[in-house]
Design an enzyme around this catalytic site. Sequence first.
Site, PDB file in Angstrom:
ATOM      1  N   ASP A 164       0.913  -1.431  -0.149  1.00 20.34           N
ATOM      2  CA  ASP A 164      -0.019  -0.365   0.057  1.00 20.34           C
ATOM      3  C   ASP A 164       0.753   0.949  -0.098  1.00 20.34           C
ATOM      4  O   ASP A 164       0.463   2.101  -0.838  1.00 20.34           O
ATOM      5  CB  ASP A 164      -1.023   0.206   1.273  1.00 20.34           C
ATOM      6  CG  ASP A 164      -1.806  -1.174   1.093  1.00 20.34           C
ATOM      7  OD1 ASP A 164      -2.191  -1.664  -0.189  1.00 20.34           O
ATOM      8  OD2 ASP A 164      -2.513  -1.660   1.893  1.00 20.34           O
ATOM      9  N   ARG A 182      -1.283   0.292  16.796  1.00 21.45           N
ATOM     10  CA  ARG A 182      -1.472   1.623  16.630  1.00 21.45           C
ATOM     11  C   ARG A 182      -1.484   3.233  16.845  1.00 21.45           C
ATOM     12  O   ARG A 182      -1.057   3.804  16.164  1.00 21.45           O
ATOM     13  CB  ARG A 182      -2.646   1.282  15.538  1.00 21.45           C
ATOM     14  CG  ARG A 182      -3.065   0.279  14.681  1.00 21.45           C
ATOM     15  CD  ARG A 182      -1.772   0.594  13.442  1.00 21.45           C
ATOM     16  NE  ARG A 182      -1.538  -0.689  12.105  1.00 21.45           N
ATOM     17  CZ  ARG A 182      -0.734  -1.021  11.954  1.00 21.45           C
ATOM     18  NH1 ARG A 182       0.406  -1.382  12.714  1.00 21.45           N
ATOM     19  NH2 ARG A 182      -0.874  -2.399  10.747  1.00 21.45           N
ATOM     20  N   ASP A 216      -7.777   0.025  11.023  1.00 22.24           N
ATOM     21  CA  ASP A 216      -6.746   0.370  11.243  1.00 22.24           C
ATOM     22  C   ASP A 216      -7.023   2.318  11.136  1.00 22.24           C
ATOM     23  O   ASP A 216      -6.605   2.945  11.420  1.00 22.24           O
ATOM     24  CB  ASP A 216      -5.288   0.047  10.748  1.00 22.24           C
ATOM     25  CG  ASP A 216      -4.684  -1.005  11.197  1.00 22.24           C
ATOM     26  OD1 ASP A 216      -5.310  -0.791  12.830  1.00 22.24           O
ATOM     27  OD2 ASP A 216      -4.141  -1.588  10.705  1.00 22.24           O
ATOM     28  N   SER A 251      -2.673 -10.461   3.400  1.00 18.44           N
ATOM     29  CA  SER A 251      -2.006  -9.035   4.138  1.00 18.44           C
ATOM     30  C   SER A 251      -1.316  -9.502   5.514  1.00 18.44           C
ATOM     31  O   SER A 251      -1.980 -10.314   6.085  1.00 18.44           O
ATOM     32  CB  SER A 251      -3.731  -8.169   4.477  1.00 18.44           C
ATOM     33  OG  SER A 251      -3.431  -7.125   4.486  1.00 18.44           O
TER      34      SER A 251
END
Length: 409
Positions: free
Chosen positions: A18, A98, A127, A179
Site C-alpha cells: 500500500d 497503531r 486501522d 495481507s
Amino acid sequence: MDKTKIKKIVLAYSGGLDTSIIIPWLKENYNDPEIIAVSGNVGQGGELDGLEEKALKTGASKLYIEDLTKEFLDDYVFPGMMAGAKYEDYLLGTAYARPPIAKRIAEIALAEGADAICHGCTGKGNDQVRFELAIKAFAPDMPIIAPWREWEIKSRSEEIDYAEAHNVPLKINRETNYSKDKNIWHLSHEGLDLEDPANEPQYNKEGFLEMGVSPEQAPDKPTYVSIHFEKGVPTAVDGKEMDSVALVSLLNKLGGENGVGLLDIVENRLVGMKSRGLYETPAGAILYHAHETLETITLDRETAHYKALVAQKLAEQTYNAQWFSPLTKAILAFVKTTQETVTGDVKLKLYKGNIINAGVTSPYSLYDPEIATFDEDEVYNQNDATGFINLYGLPTKVYAKMKAKNGLN
C-alpha cells in the site's frame, strides 16, 4: 481539501504494498508535494531492511525510522496484558501498535510543518480508524489523506499493476500476497485462501508461519519456562532479569519452537463486517496465560470478577480505536491498582501448541492450603455453612412459598 495547497505530506510508511505505491500516487495527484515518510519500528525486524533506499527511490524526500519497540511493549501491550484484554480471543497485536505509531507520526508532522498526514489503510479495515483517531488526539486540526478512499484502485492485484507500471520494487508476488502485519508481539495473516473460513490454514507449508512452527512440527519433548512478575509486569524468565524487548523476544523463541500462540478466528471488525484472520502470538499467549494464572492466587474474588468485565471493555476500547480516550485512561488506572499484589513466579510447560500450568507461587497468595484442604483441619468449621446457606437461600425460599400459595409454576 484544496490539493494545490498541500505542499508537504507526512506519510505513515511501512514499505509494504500500500504505502510503496502511495508515494508516486501522491506525487501525481497532489501537485507534486514533498513526501516525508515515517516508519514506526515496533519490532518488525527484517521488514525495515532497505526501507530508506526504497522510500527515497520512489519519491520521498527523507525517511524517519522511529524505534518505538520498548514504548510499544511497556506503555501499550503490557498494560493491556495486565488487564487481561482480549478481543474475541485476539491478543490485539495490531490494535496495540497503531496508537504509538500514529502518535509519533503526528508529532513529526507538527515538527515538520506538514500540510497533511497520509496513511495507506483500506476503507474496509480497522486501522484507518485507529490511525485517524490517534492523529486527532495529538494533531486535531491536521488534514488526513486516505488514498484508498480516493483512488480508482480496487484490489491488491490492481495495486501490483500500479507498482509494476511505476517501477516500484515489491517483496511479494500475486501468489503469496497475504495481507500481513508484523511486530514484536504478533504476526497476522489475511487474504487469499484464508478468506474462506472453510479452508484449513496451511500451518505446515514451508514459509507460511514466520514466528514458529505448527504443533505437529514441534518437539516431542516439552519445554519448561518460569516467568517472574512484579506488580503485574513480567521482569524475568528462568531467573534472569531482562527488559520488555528481550523478555518478549525470548518467549517468542520458546513459544514459537513449541507451536504455541496460533489463533484462527473470524472476528467482528469495527466497520461492521466479519473478517477471518490468523495470528501468531507466541510470547503473548504465554504472558497472558502466566499472568492470569498468577492472578488466580493473588486477587480476591470480587476484584477478579469485576476486572474481567473491565478487561472486556478495554479490549473493545483498544480494538475500536479509543486508546487515547478518558475511559481508557480510567480503566488503565483501575487495572494498575489491582496489580499491587500480582507479584510472583509462574512455571509453565510448553508442549505441541499447549500451555500447561506447572506451578505458581506468590508472597501475596490468598490461597490457604489449611482452609482449602479436604483433609481434617482446625480453621474451618463446616457447621457454619448451615447458617450461611439458610440466610443466602432465604429469598429463594420466600419466592417458592409465594408461588405455591398462588398456584404459580
